[in-house]
Structure formats: C-alpha cells, structure tokens
Design an enzyme around this catalytic site. Sequence first.
Site, PDB file in Angstrom:
ATOM      1  CG  ASP A 261     -37.416 -80.688  73.418  1.00 35.55           C
ATOM      2  OD1 ASP A 261     -36.519 -81.829  72.943  1.00 35.55           O
ATOM      3  OD2 ASP A 261     -37.848 -80.901  74.281  1.00 35.55           O
ATOM      4  CG  HIS A 262     -32.068 -82.747  68.396  1.00 37.42           C
ATOM      5  ND1 HIS A 262     -32.916 -83.271  66.976  1.00 37.42           N
ATOM      6  CD2 HIS A 262     -30.788 -82.509  67.835  1.00 37.42           C
ATOM      7  CE1 HIS A 262     -31.885 -83.254  65.762  1.00 37.42           C
ATOM      8  NE2 HIS A 262     -30.476 -82.942  66.695  1.00 37.42           N
ATOM      9  NE  ARG A 263     -36.974 -84.060  75.256  1.00 34.81           N
ATOM     10  CZ  ARG A 263     -37.392 -83.558  76.279  1.00 34.81           C
ATOM     11  NH1 ARG A 263     -38.134 -84.744  76.889  1.00 34.81           N
ATOM     12  NH2 ARG A 263     -38.383 -82.362  76.156  1.00 34.81           N
TER      13      ARG A 263
END
Length: 408
Positions: free
Chosen positions: A378-380
């Site tokens: 998850d790039h968040r």
Amino acid sequence: MIEFKFPDLGEGLVEGEIVKWHVKEGDFVKEGDPLVDVMTEKANVTLPAPATGKVVKILAKEGEIVKVGQVLCVIEEVAAQEAPPKAPAAEAPTSQKVAAMPAARRLARELGIDLSKVKGTGPGGVITVEDVRRAAEELARQEKAPPAPPPAAVQPPPAIAQPQAPAAAQLPQPVAEEERIPVRGIRRAVAEKMAKSASAIPHAYHFEEVDVTELVSLRERLRQEAERLGVKLTYLPFVAKAVAVALREFPMLNSSFDEERGEIVVKRRIHLGFAVDTEQGLMVVVVRDADKKSVLEIARELNALAERARAGKASVDEVRGSTFTITNIGAIGGVGGLPIINYPEAAIMALGKIRKIPRVVNGAVVPRDVMNVVVGFDHRVVDGAYVARFTNRVKELLEDVGKLLLYI
C-alpha cells in the site's frame, strides 16, 4: 419463546449461507447442542442452541442466504430437566453422516445425487465438488446405456431383409452457449474483498530473486527427521519465519490504513496469513504470533490449518485477524505474479516456484536454485525504498538460512 438470530461473528461479516440444520421442527435441544451449520465468507460455522427447549419453527431453509440479525428459528424454552431425551434422528436418503464439503452438498442437492453412494477423494475421504460431478456423469452414462439383451433362445430362421428407406439424419442437440453460476459464500466474499482492495488501495510492487540453494539443501536434510516428528516440511515455513523476523524490523508493513481517520494502524503482534486454495474458493488461514514460533511449529500449525480449510472445517478464529499475507503461487507452478493485497492489510508477498537456473558465482557459471519474490504494498503506508530494505532482509535470511536459528 426465543428468537435465535444469525449472530454477528465479527470482522465485518454481514451474511452467511445455511448449509445444514441439525434439527427439525418439533425436536428438543439442549443449550450448546449443534443447531445449524452456516457458511460465511471466512469459514463454515456450527451455531449452537442458545437454550434448552423445543424447536417450534425453522425460518431459514438450507441453501438460503441470511443476514446478520435475521431470525433463523424459534425455540420454546423449557428447563433442562423437563426436556425429553433426544431420540436418534432417522436417516435421511442422503445420510447426514456422510462427510462432504458444503459446496459438494449443495451441488448434490441440485443434481439429485445421493452422497452416501459417492466415494470421497478429499482429505480424510471428504466428498468434494469434483466427486459429485463425476458421480453425476457416471449416472448419466448409466441412464443412456442400452438395455441388456434378453437371454439367448432358439431363434427362427432369419427373414429375408427388406430394403429400408434411408434413416432421417440425426440433428445435433443444441448446446448451451453459457452457464450462469450464483456467486455465494466464500466465492462471493473473495470477489467483494478483492474488488474493494483493488479499488481502495494504491498498489505498488517490488520484485526480487532469491538464491535458495542452501535452503533447498537444508530442507532435504531435515525432511525425514520432520516426518519422524509427524510434520510435512515444505519451504513455506522457512519463508514465513524469515518474513516474521523481517516484520519485527520493518513494522510499517505489519499495519493497515484507516481511511476514516486518516491513520496508519501498526500492529504489535505478527499474525501471518497464508492463502489456501480450497473447493469453496480462496481462504486465508492464520498462524498467530509467527515471530515467536520455530520453523517446525509453523509447519505443524500451517499443515493442520490448511487441511481443515480444505475440508471446510476451519473455524472463524482460524481465518481472521492476519496482519500480513503470503501466497505461494509456486506451489501450483507459476514463476510469479502480482498479488492483490488482503484488505485491509498493508502488504502481501507472492512466492514463485523454485527453479534451477544458471547463475554466476565467484566468476563461474553454476546451477543454482532460484525463487522469484514479489511484494505488493500500500503506497499510502510505505514507499518503495522501505519495501526494498524489507525484502533484502528476507532475502538475506533465506540465502544464509542458518541465521534463522538465531531467532528460534
């Protein structure tokens, strides 16, 4: 009167499918007796009777989809000492003692197959969907077979054959161009969860090759000793242990993203999920506190969990609460793939099959055992550099597998 409702089993479960009632209207039950089997998106659950009494009304049929809070049956409560002894239930044409997966039972009902006459090929002889299909195909062949000729008798002299008119051409039977399959139970849950994950989480991926030559050699040396201890030892428990150790050092991957509050929730305990391919669909079984367990302990627990999942007997607690998931694509034969994160986790690791390929070692080309690893994240929550360092740590522990001994 007690209205027994489908309870909230946690983890966002909103519905289930009635698989089998253990009672019928008019039966007396004692508190805690098996009442009904329900298939949820996570597992098959046997719900116990909430009280001692008489089952007055059953309001949900087998095969029906029920919502949390929906009334399943009505029980007229009586004191335990007033309940008559439970008489043995008469055997139904399809015996309830037959061990069969819920999906297989449902298909058998649809096709009119008697499960008591079907040989199960699943774990422990459990009847699978494929077993039911084979039985249906065999029944169809028997019905189409020509009748046996009558006993031989003295025949009169053959009559002179008369010319026959040409037979009318047999027209081919129309073939259905499509089949519609209701999406229910675990398959429906997988579809909804994967769609939510793909749409809600900005996926990014990191690829790596791991030289597992030393691991292959070690596992081969330990395999027979593990079997002597009653454990089937595969490569997966070694990978799991390496991942658990690395997650302690890179805890941001052992987390989830809370969209409502805009917070990253870092989990303090490491519960590894493992994707298991079952007749009912993909299930994720959970080995809790994997970082505190040895390779052998992980192997023993994982084998038992996977067997129960395939037999449709995994409990809800055994398939929920994972904080990081591993999917072993290589077990089926793939060299790699792009996995979808097990929502709401922050990352997932996919393992490809181990291949013997040429590699340059100390200036010489030699055959080595190599496995592809893909980490979806998850790039968040994290950036690629963080994931690369995490993957490098896993790679280090698997390529110099003796280091894992320091963490047992």
